[in-house]
Scaffold this motif. Structure first.
Motif, PDB file in Angstrom:
ATOM      1  N   ARG A   1      37.017  52.200  36.859  1.00  0.00           N
ATOM      2  CA  ARG A   1      36.777  52.218  38.303  1.00  0.00           C
ATOM      3  C   ARG A   1      36.678  50.798  38.863  1.00  0.00           C
ATOM      4  O   ARG A   1      36.071  49.913  38.263  1.00  0.00           O
TER       5      ARG A   1
ATOM      6  N   ARG B   1      36.889  45.477  37.879  1.00  0.00           N
ATOM      7  CA  ARG B   1      36.991  46.747  37.171  1.00  0.00           C
ATOM      8  C   ARG B   1      35.831  46.944  36.204  1.00  0.00           C
ATOM      9  O   ARG B   1      35.407  46.005  35.523  1.00  0.00           O
TER      10      ARG B   1
ATOM     11  N   ASP C   1      37.796  57.151  40.659  1.00  0.00           N
ATOM     12  CA  ASP C   1      36.852  57.012  39.539  1.00  0.00           C
ATOM     13  C   ASP C   1      37.537  56.477  38.289  1.00  0.00           C
ATOM     14  O   ASP C   1      36.951  55.689  37.535  1.00  0.00           O
ATOM     15  N   ASP C   2      38.778  56.906  38.055  1.00  0.00           N
ATOM     16  CA  ASP C   2      39.510  56.457  36.866  1.00  0.00           C
ATOM     17  C   ASP C   2      40.088  55.057  37.035  1.00  0.00           C
ATOM     18  O   ASP C   2      40.528  54.446  36.050  1.00  0.00           O
ATOM     19  N   GLY C   3      40.125  54.555  38.259  1.00  0.00           N
ATOM     20  CA  GLY C   3      40.691  53.230  38.495  1.00  0.00           C
ATOM     21  C   GLY C   3      42.190  53.219  38.676  1.00  0.00           C
ATOM     22  O   GLY C   3      42.801  52.149  38.751  1.00  0.00           O
TER      23      GLY C   3
END
Length: 787
Positions: free
Chosen positions: A38, A48, A345-347
């Motif tokens: 994220r 990150r 959320d996962d980036g």
């Protein structure tokens, strides 16, 4: 004592190998980081967090992962890693999760719900047999599902794309006639569609089982949505590709592309789609299927009904809502959903900061003075006009110019070359705003005539040329595009940093499409987040909707005057808990809102910016309250340190200070941004934190340095003249720039300190490198020793 890495190397891998997981075509993927991590926004920068990493992913075949294994050290119990393994299995869509300490193995089987201790890992054949029974996968479906994906492009699908591909192929192979995939804008739906088509085409699957390649139709509602995929992502199909257009119904190819408008019926023709038999196509993929194709009353729906024998896959970016219910009624519930929130959320998707900007006329409404005439001498009806009326019923030049001034000033403060898309009410409004922005940026336009351009349907090929240049990663201009409807969807511009809303948006579906123009991430170009400047309140209303699944990282509100200048301090807020008025979805076709309408034009009056709010999520994904950013910082600091003494004690230690800065950065707090917001650019970071959090006295960096020199001369006297000068230079650097200047050896290599020699020569003036480091650490301790 063996650690986790030892456990993996000495015990886990050999046991997986013994079970046959390294025998082709099976695979063991070790230490797999399956998310990018994220992105947390701190000030004007993004950073990150670490991505999620699984110890082992077991693949039955290269394109079919089936289980996850989490390993712990031998001194831990076998089940210590099971919860993590289960969490990963649920994210990755696996039915089998394992935890081990190298000695014992715990299995959780989602097909039965059974958790048990086992002696050895199951073989690939055992797990496939269990999965096949649970999923009712017969041999024919298995052959199709296990067909390799296309990997020659050098890019393998992300984990969620792999789930979507395999679930769709499995559903088609098992005879499900209609399939729906819901994936947020920017997550690669086109890549998923290509791989689905490739696996079905390569496997020789057909609807009737005939021995031939399948005939597939890729259907959308805009040329850009079919031309770009056909030319790029679907290029491996080679000569099998064909676009149905210009009334030409070619039937000798296998991978067809079309837009509804070119094959649908209208008043002049019965519909080109009828040139093909109803059972001609084996599969139809409908991109952006929420945009009218599945609506009960849509002419385009006739096309899908006509080709009813074909399997049909719908792809959409928006979860079920009132304005797209027909899509879900037609295709059914999605077999897989990957939401905007999950992507952030996962980036894989960029978070965003929302600026709510309010003009005085938007805040209070605008009412003409009795007898006011418009630009063309027409009397303006005496009534109160609101935001919904602006540029639809009444065009207000002063408001347009105030918005242009504010946007120009915002870009001057942030980045004047940040790629920006401005969504206007109609093509005329887009041209008015383009002209205003052009004239407010003459210093840049003088050298780049295309600095700001309008791209609407009226521009035709010229507009498409501007758009192509805007999308080009290596071209600096155009920087700003004004548009109405044309760029709401299907435009991949990964470096867009500002999305500007100057028209009211009532459709959640359209809103998500618009913000999707900015959600692409490009680490290599420094694009980690983007901003939404909302001049109509559309974004605020959408964020208040409980069904919205991708909240902003920050939202601010600011008041501006007639010159576009802020009139008050930015505040961080949460939008009010109210639902958006859904209304009628806007813009199913490019610029269709530009139909002739009776509009009045008022060129006089003065308007000010009344408010500028900033909405942001904290690092945990929870939306902020209506507080100043300084108050938010104080709350975060109090959650970490119970009083000023504890904070000062840790701050004085350089190592612990780095940890404090890191922990605050993870919570979205950047010291430069905090000092700017608090209007305290000279304050020491520690003093600023203690002042805001614990109401301690506020000192500047200069005051701390002077106090140290006056009260601890004995510290300096223990060193020779040149070493004392170096320490004084360090204090001067601190006074000017802050504690970052104490980083050794970096600070020794810049003027004026580097005038004393290289790093080795400077260290010699203190007796040794260790004594130099001790001196630098001690000066920091003394600097913060007194309250």
């Amino acid at each position: 004592m063996p650690n986790e890495a030892d456990t993996c190397r000495r015990f886990v891998v050999p046991r997986l190998q013994a079970a046959g997981w390294e025998c082709d075509p099976h695979r063991i993927n070790e230490q797999v980081t399956f998310t990018d991590g994220r992105i947390v926004v701190t000030g004007r920068c993004g950073r990150r967090r670490p991505g999620k990493r699984a110890d082992y992913i077991l693949r039955y075949q290269p394109d079919l992962p089936i289980a996850v294994v989490e390993a712990k050290p031998t001194y831990a119990t076998p089940g210590d890693g099971l919860q993590q393994a289960k969490d990963y299995a649920e994210v990755l869509g696996f039915k089998f999760a394992y935890a081990t300490n190298g000695q014992g193995i715990i299995e959780f089987d989602y097909t039965t719900g059974l958790e048990r201790e086992i002696d050895t890992f199951p073989t690939p054949a055992e797990l496939w047999a269990r999965l096949s029974v649970h999923e009712s996968i017969n041999n024919a479906a298995a052959d199709t599902l296990l067909t390799p994906a296309y990997h020659l492009s050098g890019k393998s699908p992300r984990y969620y794309q792999e789930i979507a591909i395999n679930r769709a192929v499995q559903a088609i192979a098992q005879g499900h006639p209609r399939v729906l995939l819901t994936m947020a804008t920017g997550t690669g739906k086109t890549v998923v569609a290509f791989q689905i088509c490739w696996k079905l085409w390569s496997s020789g699957w057909t609807r009737t089982g005939q021995n031939r390649k399948p005939r597939i139709l890729y259907l959308a509602d805009r040329n850009i949505l079919v031309d770009d995929p056909m030319a790029k992502i679907f290029a491996p199909f080679g000569e099998a590709r064909w676009k149905i257009a210009n009334g030409n119904a070619v039937k000798s190819r296998e991978m067809y592309f079309a837009i509804y408008q070119s094959i649908a019926k209208d008043v002049n023709r019965p519909g080109l789609y009828r040139a093909y038999a109803p059972d001609f196509f084996d599969l139809i993929i409908v991109d952006e299927c929420h945009r009218g194709s599945a609506r009960d009353d849509s002419n385009w729906r006739e096309i899908l009904e006509y080709f009813r024998p074909a399997f049909q896959i719908g792809m959409t970016a928006t979860p079920r809502r009132q304005d797209n219910a027909d899509t879900y009624n037609y295709f059914g519930d999605p077999i897989y959903t990957y939401s905007l929130r999950q992507g952030i959320d996962d980036g894989f998707l960029a978070p965003y900061r929302v600026h709510r900007v309010v003009t005085t006329w938007d805040a209070a409404g605008w009412r003409p003075t009795q007898g006011d005439l418009d630009r063309y001498g027409r009397e303006i009806p005496d009534e109160e006009y609101r935001t919904n009326d602006f540029e639809r019923r009444i065009a207000l030049r002063a408001r347009t110019e105030a918005v242009a001034r504010h946007l120009s000033e915002y870009m001057r403060r942030t980045d004047r070359y940040a790629k920006t898309i401005v969504f206007c009410v109609d093509q005329e409004h887009a041209d008015e705003l383009r002209r205003a922005l052009n004239n407010l940026n003459l210093d840049l336009v003088r050298h780049n005539a295309d600095f700001v351009c309008r791209v609407t349907s009226d521009e035709g090929d010229i507009g498409r040329g501007h758009l192509s240049n805007f999308q080009d990663l290596e071209r600096r201009t155009p920087v700003i595009l004004t548009t109405s409807q044309l760029l709401t969807t299907g435009i991949d511009a990964p470096t867009v940093q500002n999305i500007v809303l100057v028209r009211v948006i009532n459709s959640m579906t359209e809103f998500k499409q618009i913000i999707g123009r900015g959600t692409r991430v490009r680490d290599d170009y420094g694009k980690l987040f983007f901003s939404i400047l909302d001049y109509t309140g559309s974004a605020t209303r959408m964020f208040a909707d409980p069904d919205f699944d991708g909240d902003p990282t920050i939202e601010t509100e600011e008041t501006i005057d007639e010159n576009g200048e802020p009139t008050g301090e930015e505040t961080v807020v949460t939008p009010e808990e109210e639902l958006a008025d859904e209304g009628t979805p806007e813009g199913l076709l490019p610029d269709e809102e530009d139909a002739p309408r009776h509009k009045l034009y008022f060129d006089n009056g003065q308007v000010e910016i009344a408010a500028h709010l900033v909405y942001e999520l904290d690092s945990e994904g929870n939306q902020l309250r209506v507080v100043q950013f300084t108050d938010y910082t104080a709350d975060r600091v109090r959650s970490l340190y119970r009083n000023a003494a504890v904070l000062r004690g840790e701050w004085a230690d350089p190592g612990k200070r780095r940890d404090i800065i890191e922990r605050l950065a993870e919570r979205g707090i950047d010291f430069d941004h905090l000092a700017e917001t608090a209007n305290q650019p000279e304050a020491d970071p520690l003093d600023l934190l203690c002042h805001l959090t614990f109401n301690s006295p506020l000192r500047t960096r200069r005051e701390r340095a002077q106090r140290l020199r006056a009260e601890r001369q004995d510290f300096f006297d223990q060193y020779g003249p040149e070493a004392r000068q170096i320490l004084n230079d360090l204090l001067d650097k601190y006074t000017e720039h802050g504690t970052a200047q104490f980083v050794v050896p970096d600070v020794l290599e810049v003027p004026p300190i580097n005038q004393h020699g290289n790093v080795i020569e400077i260290a010699a003036k203190f007796g040794s490198p260790d004594r130099l480091r001790e001196a630098v650490n001690e000066i920091q301790r003394l600097l913060y020793a007194a309250a």
